[in-house]
Design a protein around this motif. Structure first.
Motif, PDB file in Angstrom:
ATOM      1  N   LEU A   1       0.824  -1.201   0.000  1.00 21.13           N
ATOM      2  CA  LEU A   1       0.000   0.000   0.000  1.00 21.13           C
ATOM      3  C   LEU A   1       0.861   1.256   0.000  1.00 21.13           C
ATOM      4  N   ALA A   2       2.014   1.209   0.674  1.00 24.65           N
ATOM      5  CA  ALA A   2       2.874   2.379   0.790  1.00 24.65           C
ATOM      6  C   ALA A   2       4.281   1.941   1.118  1.00 24.65           C
ATOM      7  N   THR A   3       5.260   2.757   0.744  1.00 16.96           N
ATOM      8  CA  THR A   3       6.660   2.486   1.055  1.00 16.96           C
ATOM      9  C   THR A   3       7.352   3.757   1.509  1.00 16.96           C
ATOM     10  N   ALA A   4       8.439   3.581   2.233  1.00 20.33           N
ATOM     11  CA  ALA A   4       9.290   4.699   2.639  1.00 20.33           C
ATOM     12  C   ALA A   4      10.702   4.167   2.783  1.00 20.33           C
ATOM     13  N   ASN A   5      11.683   4.955   2.396  1.00 19.96           N
ATOM     14  CA  ASN A   5      13.078   4.536   2.462  1.00 19.96           C
ATOM     15  C   ASN A   5      13.881   5.450   3.354  1.00 19.96           C
ATOM     16  N   GLY A   6      14.661   4.868   4.261  1.00 22.65           N
ATOM     17  CA  GLY A   6      15.644   5.605   5.023  1.00 22.65           C
ATOM     18  C   GLY A   6      17.022   5.334   4.471  1.00 22.65           C
ATOM     19  N   SER A   7      18.031   5.523   5.275  1.00 24.69           N
ATOM     20  CA  SER A   7      19.394   5.268   4.838  1.00 24.69           C
ATOM     21  C   SER A   7      19.678   3.778   4.923  1.00 24.69           C
TER      22      SER A   7
ATOM     23  N   PHE B   1      17.699   1.281   4.543  1.00 23.24           N
ATOM     24  CA  PHE B   1      16.618   0.424   5.024  1.00 23.24           C
ATOM     25  C   PHE B   1      15.309   0.887   4.412  1.00 23.24           C
ATOM     26  N   GLY B   2      14.339   0.012   4.403  1.00 22.85           N
ATOM     27  CA  GLY B   2      13.050   0.324   3.817  1.00 22.85           C
ATOM     28  C   GLY B   2      11.906  -0.083   4.726  1.00 22.85           C
ATOM     29  N   ILE B   3      10.781   0.609   4.575  1.00 21.34           N
ATOM     30  CA  ILE B   3       9.564   0.320   5.328  1.00 21.34           C
ATOM     31  C   ILE B   3       8.429   0.180   4.323  1.00 21.34           C
ATOM     32  N   ALA B   4       7.495  -0.701   4.600  1.00 22.50           N
ATOM     33  CA  ALA B   4       6.336  -0.845   3.723  1.00 22.50           C
ATOM     34  C   ALA B   4       5.107  -1.190   4.540  1.00 22.50           C
ATOM     35  N   ILE B   5       3.966  -0.735   4.063  1.00 24.14           N
ATOM     36  CA  ILE B   5       2.683  -1.242   4.551  1.00 24.14           C
ATOM     37  C   ILE B   5       2.171  -2.193   3.479  1.00 24.14           C
ATOM     38  N   GLY B   6       1.935  -3.444   3.866  1.00 17.58           N
ATOM     39  CA  GLY B   6       1.468  -4.429   2.911  1.00 17.58           C
ATOM     40  C   GLY B   6       0.002  -4.258   2.594  1.00 17.58           C
ATOM     41  N   ALA B   7      -0.453  -4.980   1.593  1.00 15.11           N
ATOM     42  CA  ALA B   7      -1.873  -4.951   1.254  1.00 15.11           C
ATOM     43  C   ALA B   7      -2.725  -5.445   2.418  1.00 15.11           C
ATOM     44  N   ASP B   8      -2.093  -6.214   3.327  1.00 17.69           N
ATOM     45  CA  ASP B   8      -2.788  -6.679   4.525  1.00 17.69           C
ATOM     46  C   ASP B   8      -2.756  -5.650   5.648  1.00 17.69           C
TER      47      ASP B   8
ATOM     48  N   ALA C   1       0.999   4.543 -12.309  1.00 13.83           N
ATOM     49  CA  ALA C   1       1.980   4.879 -11.275  1.00 13.83           C
ATOM     50  C   ALA C   1       1.555   6.156 -10.576  1.00 13.83           C
ATOM     51  N   GLU C   2       1.745   6.218  -9.247  1.00 14.05           N
ATOM     52  CA  GLU C   2       1.197   7.372  -8.566  1.00 14.05           C
ATOM     53  C   GLU C   2       2.020   7.888  -7.402  1.00 14.05           C
ATOM     54  N   SER C   3       3.109   7.248  -6.983  1.00 11.76           N
ATOM     55  CA  SER C   3       3.897   7.843  -5.908  1.00 11.76           C
ATOM     56  C   SER C   3       5.301   7.283  -5.864  1.00 11.76           C
ATOM     57  N   PHE C   4       6.182   8.015  -5.181  1.00 14.33           N
ATOM     58  CA  PHE C   4       7.569   7.612  -4.997  1.00 14.33           C
ATOM     59  C   PHE C   4       7.881   7.505  -3.509  1.00 14.33           C
ATOM     60  N   SER C   5       8.928   6.779  -3.173  1.00 15.28           N
ATOM     61  CA  SER C   5       9.603   6.965  -1.890  1.00 15.28           C
ATOM     62  C   SER C   5      11.093   6.881  -2.151  1.00 15.28           C
ATOM     63  N   PHE C   6      11.867   7.570  -1.340  1.00 11.63           N
ATOM     64  CA  PHE C   6      13.279   7.731  -1.629  1.00 11.63           C
ATOM     65  C   PHE C   6      14.146   7.505  -0.407  1.00 11.63           C
ATOM     66  N   SER C   7      15.399   7.157  -0.663  1.00 11.21           N
ATOM     67  CA  SER C   7      16.436   7.266   0.359  1.00 11.21           C
ATOM     68  C   SER C   7      17.643   7.914  -0.290  1.00 11.21           C
TER      69      SER C   7
END
Length: 805
Positions: free
Chosen positions: A438-444, A446-453, A784-790
């Motif tokens: 559903l969503a992602t975010a990237n740090g230095s 490492f990565g974080i995501a919210i799954g479809a669940d 496509a509709e969004s980005f996340s970056f590190s």
């Protein structure tokens, strides 16, 4: 490190995920060494592979037509394509008419259908009857013929070799420590000698200073060194002796018989499969290489064979009934097996993902044979051996499996261009399965995501607990950064979440109950929990006033949140005024949320905010009237407000500084993006504007001139989302076209021990271009509709979520 993630719409409530750029810590979870295997995409799709060997710096594969493919590290010519000192990225054919291949670190070899042996790479003096020891292409051995199998001894430069002849004899050559040549002596042999008493041999294998042979009558013979009980005979021997087994440990049951296959791989272990397809193992057991759950004590060396008869499914539950094993393969501390049903199992060491299984969570040792995934089409196996770098950290260890269709899969860490993609991914490639996020975010790193669940998942480096979990190691805690990875997105808890953000070394998430949580590095209060204590699991952000957060964003060591009243709260580092609270001083920080206030009369709270975007030490906010606000350090004019290089400790309206150019000629901005020292704004008419630092062309105006006033980026129209990352910029058009510009490459410090020196920031599949000063089309990604970056761990990073168009 830098990497990018692109979310693509996969339906009403889930998205597909694509990633590119540096992946040295698997920070976007691509091709993990756990349950998700990735095929060797570079290998010719028409090549159906029947054998693969990963013991060497160069990887070799044999196809059904007899062609030998090779790729990888080539310093000693071990790829065999007439070159040295140059890594070979894509597999090349180096030999034809082959029936068997082998490799060991710097050496490679193959047997042709006519019984001749061909070697290349680094070989010990005298092997070929000539003085040369290094060959950059295959050369025929003149000292032996009629061979059907060849095996190198282990070590960086192999010092002995075994040959199995078509008449069933075994011959050996080279150094003879501990009697490894099996000729009854410990004398060096510069030409082949016959191993004593062995006839009718159908397979020969090599251990660590030991040899094994399988006779046509189903008996196994071992000789040479007996490190950790590794030769299976109970003692060091200069001539072969029959391998015995334990009936009830430690009671000896007799000679092991009715064996149909054996496996060893330059380690202190050996394995055998009998005619009833039961699996036996012997040797080192310190990290559960034997998987012998029915023997006491566990993780203990066995000098004779023990029966391995307890296997577990992918959930860790014991499989009831007998299990037929058809193939087994061992690496340094990790073991793979295939059952008669085509299921794949692994156990043992997993510190770099080589076991391909996260049943215990991440990279923990697996003490029992456990199924990998649910596929039932596995056929052949191969394991690599472990190598270490100058400082002792593991540089590669990979395991391989071949499906019944001849497709090669791999897991773990290989030295160069391996299956886990620890190297740069230079163009977008799908991460995970369709509709998995559903969503992602990237740090230095490492990565974080919210799954479809709606569960929370993390991946990548975990040095400071930024994955929100504690890694348990077997043995001593490793000191090398590269051994602190997760190799797949790992679920964190069972709560449901709806928004995430990543700071430099910290993670943030809003739970479905509208509470705000954080974890990771916390030396400047960036977690907002009222402390400066680093946390390896999520803790709630402490505030009596911040209620029901709806938006979050994170900078280097600070974070922002917008509550349900559209007010902005900030906490963490304020040494450059990045919190926007009206004051700042070097070393200043806040350990719990405080209100962000305007730079207007009476300093009222910043209000009516609908979007926020944080960079290294500066932030942007968009209010419901279309006004843009900026605060923090104005490096190179990247905020478009205030004096260049001067801190603005309270939000100031950009429009009053830049005039009509930022107002987009009557159109309102709909989205903002913050780079390191540059900013982007997307107008409601689909045009994109930029301001600030431009040394790498990240403003996209065909120059490298810094801009203190916003400029329109030519050539872009109908844009629906923008993103900024360090010194790079991105845009997606309504037809799915992905446009990129700015910095494309960056040097990685050799101390990081990562092979890639340059990173494909932009995903253009062209690392020869350092930077682009105008938009370049990468490809088309519908919906496509969004980005996340590190970004760089030294220079900060950016994280952004874009509302769907």
């Amino acid at each position: 490190m830098s990497s990018e993630l692109l979310i693509m719409s996969g339906g009403a409530s889930s998205y597909n995920l694509y990633g590119w750029g540096a992946n040295g810590f698997n920070q976007f979870g691509y091709n993990s060494g756990s349950l998700n295997f990735e095929p060797l995409a570079a290998l010719n799709s028409s090549a159906s592979i029947v054998q693969i060997t990963g013991r060497g710096w160069a990887t070799l594969a044999l196809d059904t037509t007899g062609q030998v493919w090779a790729w990888g590290e080539n310093f000693y010519g071990s790829v065999g394509n007439f070159t040295t000192n140059r890594t070979i990225v894509s597999p090349v054919v180096v030999l034809s008419n082959a029936v068997h291949i082998t490799a060991n670190t710097a050496s490679s070899a193959a047997v042709k259908s006519d019984g001749t042996v061909w070697v290349w790479g680094e070989t010990f003096n005298g092997l070929n009857g000539v003085s040369g020891t290094r060959y950059s292409s295959p050369v025929q051995l003149t000292t032996i013929s009629g061979v059907s199998q060849v095996e190198f001894g282990p070590g960086t430069f192999s010092t002995y070799i075994f040959y199995r002849k078509t008449n069933g004899e075994v011959w050996s050559q080279g150094q003879n420590f501990n009697g490894v040549l099996g000729d009854g002596t410990t004398t060096y042999r510069s030409s082949p000698v016959q191993v004593l008493t062995l006839t009718g041999i159908t397979k020969v294998q090599v251990g660590n200073g030991a040899g094994f042979a399988l006779k046509s009558n189903g008996t196994i013979w071992g000789w040479g060194a007996n490190f950790n009980g590794g030769n299976g005979t109970g003692a060091t021997r200069s001539a072969p002796a029959q391998i015995q087994y334990y009936s009830t440990y430690p009671t000896v049951g007799g000679n092991l018989v009715n064996i149909v296959d054996i496996s060893a791989n330059g380690t202190n272990n050996g394995f055998a499969i009998d005619s009833s397809y039961r699996l036996w193992g012997w040797g080192a057991g310190d990290i559960y290489q034997l998987g012998d759950q029915n023997y006491v004590p566990l993780n203990f060396d066995r000098s004779l064979a023990v029966l391995i008869n307890q296997f577990y499914d992918q959930n860790g539950d014991l499989i009831v009934g007998s299990l037929s094993t058809t193939q087994v393969s061992t690496g340094n501390g990790s073991v793979l097996s295939v059952s008669s049903l085509g299921k794949l199992y692994s156990w043992g060491l997993n510190d770099v993902g080589q076991a391909g299984n996260s049943i215990n969570g991440g990279l923990q040792t697996i003490s029992k044979p456990t199924q990998i995934g649910t596929n039932t089409n596995w056929s052949k196996l191969a394991s690599s051996i472990r190598e270490s770098g100058d400082s002792g950290e593991t540089t590669f260890q990979a395991n391989y499996a071949i499906t019944t269709s001849g497709t090669v899969f791999g897991t773990g860490v290989s030295r160069y261009y391996n299956f886990t993609r620890t190297n740069t991914v230079t163009s977008p490639i799908q991460v995970g399965s369709n509709g998995s996020v559903l969503a992602t975010a990237n740090g230095s790193a490492f990565g974080i995501a919210i799954g479809a669940d709606k569960f929370l998942y993390t991946t990548g480096s975990n040095i400071f607990g930024q994955l929100g979990t504690t890694i348990s190691y077997s043995g001593a805690t490793p000191t090398a950064t590269r051994e602190r990875w997760w190799f797949t997105f790992l679920q964190i808890g069972t709560n449901k979440w709806k928004q995430i953000a990543a700071g430099r070394l910290s993670g943030y998430a809003i739970r479905e109950d509208n509470t705000l949580w954080s974890w990771g590095y916390n030396t400047k209060g960036e977690l907002g929990d009222g402390s400066v204590t680093t946390r390896s699991s999520p803790v709630q952000v402490v505030s009596t006033s911040l209620s029901s957060p709806v938006l979050i964003s994170a900078g280097s060591q600070y974070a922002l949140a917008v509550d349900n009243n559209s007010l902005v709260w900030a906490w963490g580092d304020n040494g450059l005024g990045q919190l926007g609270i009206g004051s700042w001083s070097p070393g200043d920080f806040r350990i719990s949320p405080v209100l962000v206030v305007e730079n207007t009369a009476g300093n009222p709270p910043l209000s009516s905010i609908v979007q926020i975007s944080s960079a290294y030490t500066n932030s942007l906010a968009l209010d419901s009237s279309g006004n843009i606000w900026a605060w923090g350090i104005n490096g190179f004019g990247g905020m478009g407000v205030g004096s260049i290089g001067v801190s603005t400790p309270q939000p100031a309206a950009i429009q009053s500084t830049l005039g009509s150019s930022i107002l987009f000629y009557g159109n309102s901005p709909v989205q903002l993006a913050s780079g390191q020292y540059h900013s982007l704004a997307l107008s409601s008419d689909g045009t994109v504007w930029s301001v600030g630092y431009n040394a790498f062309g990240q403003l996209g105006d065909l120059t490298t001139t810094n801009r203190s006033a916003a400029v329109q980026i030519s050539g872009l129209s109908n844009i629906v989302a923008v993103g900024a990352n360090l010194y790079s910029s991105y845009a997606i058009a309504n037809d799915g076209k992905l446009w990129v510009w700015g910095r494309n490459t960056g040097y990685l410090s050799p101390s990081m021990n990562i092979p890639d020196l340059y990173i494909g920031y932009l995903g253009t599949a062209n690392n020869s271009v350092d930077a682009y000063s105008s938009p370049v089309l990468v490809g088309t990604y519908p919906r496509a509709e969004s980005f996340s970056f590190s970004g760089s761990s030294n220079a900060g990073f950016q994280t952004m979520l874009v509302k769907p168009y």
